[in-house]
Design a protein around this motif. Structure first.
Motif, mmCIF file in Angstrom:
data_model
loop_
_atom_site.group_PDB
_atom_site.id
_atom_site.type_symbol
_atom_site.label_atom_id
_atom_site.label_comp_id
_atom_site.label_asym_id
_atom_site.label_seq_id
_atom_site.Cartn_x
_atom_site.Cartn_y
_atom_site.Cartn_z
ATOM 1 N N ALA A 134 -42.533 -66.939 -43.383
ATOM 2 C CA ALA A 134 -42.172 -67.775 -42.230
ATOM 3 C C ALA A 134 -43.212 -68.865 -42.015
ATOM 4 O O ALA A 134 -42.872 -70.018 -41.720
ATOM 5 C CB ALA A 134 -42.049 -66.906 -40.978
ATOM 6 N N VAL A 135 -44.492 -68.505 -42.169
ATOM 7 C CA VAL A 135 -45.562 -69.498 -42.005
ATOM 8 C C VAL A 135 -45.466 -70.561 -43.098
ATOM 9 O O VAL A 135 -45.632 -71.755 -42.848
ATOM 10 C CB VAL A 135 -46.938 -68.804 -42.029
ATOM 11 C CG1 VAL A 135 -48.062 -69.827 -41.881
ATOM 12 C CG2 VAL A 135 -47.037 -67.765 -40.915
ATOM 13 N N ALA A 136 -45.166 -70.125 -44.322
ATOM 14 C CA ALA A 136 -45.023 -71.080 -45.423
ATOM 15 C C ALA A 136 -43.861 -72.034 -45.177
ATOM 16 O O ALA A 136 -43.957 -73.234 -45.459
ATOM 17 C CB ALA A 136 -44.824 -70.322 -46.742
ATOM 18 N N ALA A 137 -42.754 -71.513 -44.634
ATOM 19 C CA ALA A 137 -41.612 -72.377 -44.326
ATOM 20 C C ALA A 137 -41.990 -73.451 -43.314
ATOM 21 O O ALA A 137 -41.602 -74.618 -43.432
ATOM 22 C CB ALA A 137 -40.451 -71.534 -43.799
ATOM 23 N N ALA A 138 -42.783 -73.066 -42.312
ATOM 24 C CA ALA A 138 -43.242 -74.042 -41.319
ATOM 25 C C ALA A 138 -44.177 -75.058 -41.952
ATOM 26 O O ALA A 138 -44.106 -76.252 -41.653
ATOM 27 C CB ALA A 138 -43.932 -73.318 -40.169
ATOM 28 N N ASP A 139 -45.071 -74.596 -42.826
ATOM 29 C CA ASP A 139 -45.976 -75.513 -43.526
ATOM 30 C C ASP A 139 -45.207 -76.547 -44.331
ATOM 31 O O ASP A 139 -45.615 -77.714 -44.433
ATOM 32 C CB ASP A 139 -46.899 -74.722 -44.464
ATOM 33 C CG ASP A 139 -48.174 -74.256 -43.776
ATOM 34 O OD1 ASP A 139 -48.613 -74.942 -42.837
ATOM 35 O OD2 ASP A 139 -48.720 -73.224 -44.182
ATOM 36 N N LEU A 140 -44.084 -76.127 -44.922
ATOM 37 C CA LEU A 140 -43.304 -77.016 -45.766
ATOM 38 C C LEU A 140 -42.293 -77.842 -44.979
ATOM 39 O O LEU A 140 -41.583 -78.667 -45.558
ATOM 40 C CB LEU A 140 -42.583 -76.206 -46.845
ATOM 41 C CG LEU A 140 -43.510 -75.640 -47.931
ATOM 42 C CD1 LEU A 140 -42.828 -74.533 -48.712
ATOM 43 C CD2 LEU A 140 -43.969 -76.749 -48.861
ATOM 44 N N GLY A 141 -42.223 -77.604 -43.656
ATOM 45 C CA GLY A 141 -41.402 -78.453 -42.800
ATOM 46 C C GLY A 141 -39.947 -78.065 -42.700
ATOM 47 O O GLY A 141 -39.136 -78.841 -42.186
ATOM 48 N N ALA A 161 -37.747 -76.387 -40.646
ATOM 49 C CA ALA A 161 -37.786 -75.811 -39.306
ATOM 50 C C ALA A 161 -36.758 -74.705 -39.118
ATOM 51 O O ALA A 161 -37.068 -73.634 -38.587
ATOM 52 C CB ALA A 161 -37.576 -76.906 -38.265
ATOM 53 N N ASN A 162 -35.511 -74.945 -39.534
ATOM 54 C CA ASN A 162 -34.468 -73.944 -39.316
ATOM 55 C C ASN A 162 -34.767 -72.655 -40.073
ATOM 56 O O ASN A 162 -34.619 -71.548 -39.536
ATOM 57 C CB ASN A 162 -33.110 -74.504 -39.738
ATOM 58 C CG ASN A 162 -32.641 -75.614 -38.809
ATOM 59 O OD1 ASN A 162 -32.977 -75.624 -37.624
ATOM 60 N ND2 ASN A 162 -31.873 -76.552 -39.341
ATOM 61 N N LEU A 163 -35.201 -72.794 -41.322
ATOM 62 C CA LEU A 163 -35.526 -71.601 -42.093
ATOM 63 C C LEU A 163 -36.742 -70.896 -41.507
ATOM 64 O O LEU A 163 -36.783 -69.664 -41.412
ATOM 65 C CB LEU A 163 -35.782 -71.970 -43.552
ATOM 66 C CG LEU A 163 -36.122 -70.807 -44.496
ATOM 67 C CD1 LEU A 163 -35.035 -69.739 -44.466
ATOM 68 C CD2 LEU A 163 -36.343 -71.321 -45.909
ATOM 69 N N ALA A 164 -37.738 -71.673 -41.071
ATOM 70 C CA ALA A 164 -38.946 -71.077 -40.489
ATOM 71 C C ALA A 164 -38.610 -70.249 -39.257
ATOM 72 O O ALA A 164 -39.089 -69.120 -39.099
ATOM 73 C CB ALA A 164 -39.954 -72.162 -40.137
ATOM 74 N N LEU A 165 -37.758 -70.791 -38.381
ATOM 75 C CA LEU A 165 -37.401 -70.062 -37.164
ATOM 76 C C LEU A 165 -36.505 -68.867 -37.484
ATOM 77 O O LEU A 165 -36.606 -67.819 -36.836
ATOM 78 C CB LEU A 165 -36.720 -70.997 -36.172
ATOM 79 C CG LEU A 165 -37.619 -72.102 -35.597
ATOM 80 C CD1 LEU A 165 -36.846 -72.987 -34.632
ATOM 81 C CD2 LEU A 165 -38.848 -71.510 -34.905
ATOM 82 N N GLY A 166 -35.634 -69.009 -38.486
ATOM 83 C CA GLY A 166 -34.821 -67.871 -38.894
ATOM 84 C C GLY A 166 -35.673 -66.730 -39.414
ATOM 85 O O GLY A 166 -35.468 -65.562 -39.060
ATOM 86 N N LEU A 167 -36.639 -67.064 -40.250
ATOM 87 C CA LEU A 167 -37.558 -66.049 -40.744
ATOM 88 C C LEU A 167 -38.403 -65.468 -39.612
ATOM 89 O O LEU A 167 -38.661 -64.259 -39.558
ATOM 90 C CB LEU A 167 -38.469 -66.656 -41.814
ATOM 91 C CG LEU A 167 -37.819 -66.967 -43.173
ATOM 92 C CD1 LEU A 167 -38.698 -67.922 -43.970
ATOM 93 C CD2 LEU A 167 -37.596 -65.682 -43.960
#
Length: 461
Positions: A306-313, A315-321
């Protein structure tokens, strides 16, 4: 009848002195050991005795002054005399008693040394005073060291960066010794990471940290350490080492099939400037992990993904994770939301933060969003977020020390002056008045906030 710790130590000291002396050489009265030493021995120990008497006289002067600066000066002078006894007359009975923290008559050298350390609080808003007070709250380290104590290692890192490197080494040394004693790994008998390598990296001891890390076969610990050492290298501007360690982490994960840690490897690659590799690895990992467990609430995926998804920008995947992992890993909430806000997703991050139930976690989210707003040059947004944080503190009646620490962090970010110190002092005061349960667990969050304030880096988050 139960004896106090001081009474127990006094009894042990008297017994130790008695056992160390020849028959007929000891007279014990009122807790004082009196030595009837031979003339030659008396001649040898005379200078040590004179220094000790001088030190006691100076301590009495310190006890009778009302001037804190004069008290500090006198106590430091006495401390120097006692140190001279140990350094210059190591064969004397006095030196043995002092170096082993035994009582000498009614004089408790251990308590005196604690008093010397406490002199930093003659300036109560000084960061060294904050560290001293937090250290007093930490549960003591059990010896021999066999369990992870991130609170004490955090204290060592904090001392390193706040300005007392000698104290930092004094704290970390027994943990390093425990690792050296313990076969080939930096983990205890149950496989629990002792955090030693990560602490050493944050203290600038990169090679020693790597030496410890490369003895660890466990996927999680090995890759976490490599990633954190790489992060410390990047903070120091050594991007070559950061890149080397990111590649090493990737190679180790591939060789050992460390699938659960690939989100962490992706973060390490991105931090080292290897964005294409990081993105490819991340997407492949999501496809094989998150997609497979999308319908499952347990063991879905590692929180680092989830943190990696946020780092890569993303947003939807980061919040889903994040929704999937946050219950078991609440630390991911401010980590993910702060990263999204720094990538111009502040509105989305704020909406999510306002739904967080735990006040401490929500406060940390607000502090992260304040930092992101400041980085974006959005002063108005930062002030609005600060109002939300202040309301949260007020709603909890100023009784949550971790929340007060986040307020202090935000004040430092937003105002850039020293007013945060009063708030941080309030956080420590509140912690000291809290239950034993709160006191046991509050050390690490307070230290993380203080180091973040002092260095501007999330070293202990």
């Amino acid at each position: 009848m139960a004896l106090s710790p001081t009474a127990v130590r006094r009894w042990i000291a008297v017994c130790l002195v008695a056992l160390a002396m020849p028959v007929g050489a000891v007279a014990i009265g009122a807790g004082t050991a009196v030595l009837a030493a031979p003339a030659a021995q008396a001649q040898d120990t005379g200078p040590a005795n004179r220094l000790f008497v001088q030190a006691m006289q100076i301590i009495r002067q310190a006890d009778n002054t009302l001037d804190t600066a004069e008290e500090a000066r006198l106590l430091k002078e006495a401390d120097k005399l006692l140190a001279d006894i140990i350094a210059k007359y190591p064969d004397s009975a006095l030196a043995v008693q002092l170096v082993t923290n035994q009582f000498v008559g009614d004089f408790d050298f251990y308590e005196f040394r604690s008093r010397i350390k406490g002199l930093v609080c003659n300036e109560p808003l000084n960061s060294l005073c904050f560290l001293h007070r937090v250290g007093e709250m930490l549960p003591p380290v059990e010896t021999p060291i066999t369990s992870a104590r991130w609170d004490w290692l955090s204290l060592a890192v904090a001392y390193q960066h706040v300005g007392d490197q000698g104290r930092a080494r004094e704290i970390v040394a027994p943990f390093v010794a425990a690792v050296r004693r313990g076969a080939t790994t930096a983990t205890d008998s149950s496989g629990q990471d002792l955090f030693v390598a990560r602490a050493l990296a944050l203290m600038g001891q990169m090679q020693l940290a790597l030496d410890v890390t490369r003895q660890i076969p466990d996927c999680s610990t090995r890759i976490y350490n490599l990633a954190d050492i790489g992060k410390a290298a990047a903070w120091k501007g050594d991007m070559a080492l950061a890149g080397q360690l990111a590649d090493e982490a990737k190679q180790y994960a591939t060789a050992r099939n460390c699938a659960w840690e690939l989100g962490l490897v992706a973060q390490a690659l991105l931090r080292a400037g290897k964005e294409a590799q990081a993105r490819t690895l991340f997407l492949n990992t999501v496809e094989t992990q998150y997609s497979k467990f999308r319908q499952s609430k347990s063991d879905c995926c590692p929180p680092e993904l989830a943190v990696a998804a946020a780092d890569l920008g993303d947003a939807n995947l980061a919040l889903g994770l994040l929704r999937t992992v946050q219950d078991e890993n609440p630390w991911t909430i401010p980590a993910v939301l702060g990263r999204l806000a720094r990538r111009n997703e502040g509105g989305l991050a704020l909406s999510y933060a306002e739904q967080v139930q735990d006040p401490d976690v929500r406060g940390e989210c607000f502090a992260e969003l304040i930092e992101a707003a400041i980085r974006r040059g959005d002063g108005g947004g930062a002030n609005e977020l600060m109002r939300k944080l202040l309301k949260l503190v007020d709603d909890n009646a100023g009784k949550r020390p971790a929340l007060l620490a986040q307020k202090a962090k935000a004040e430092r970010l937003l105002m850039g002056d020293e007013r945060w110190r009063l708030t941080f002092q309030q956080a420590i005061n509140t912690a000291e008045r809290s239950s034993n349960f709160v006191r046991r667990d509050i050390g690490a969050p307070l230290l993380a906030a203080l180091v973040r304030i002092e260095t501007g880096l999330p070293m202990l988050d």
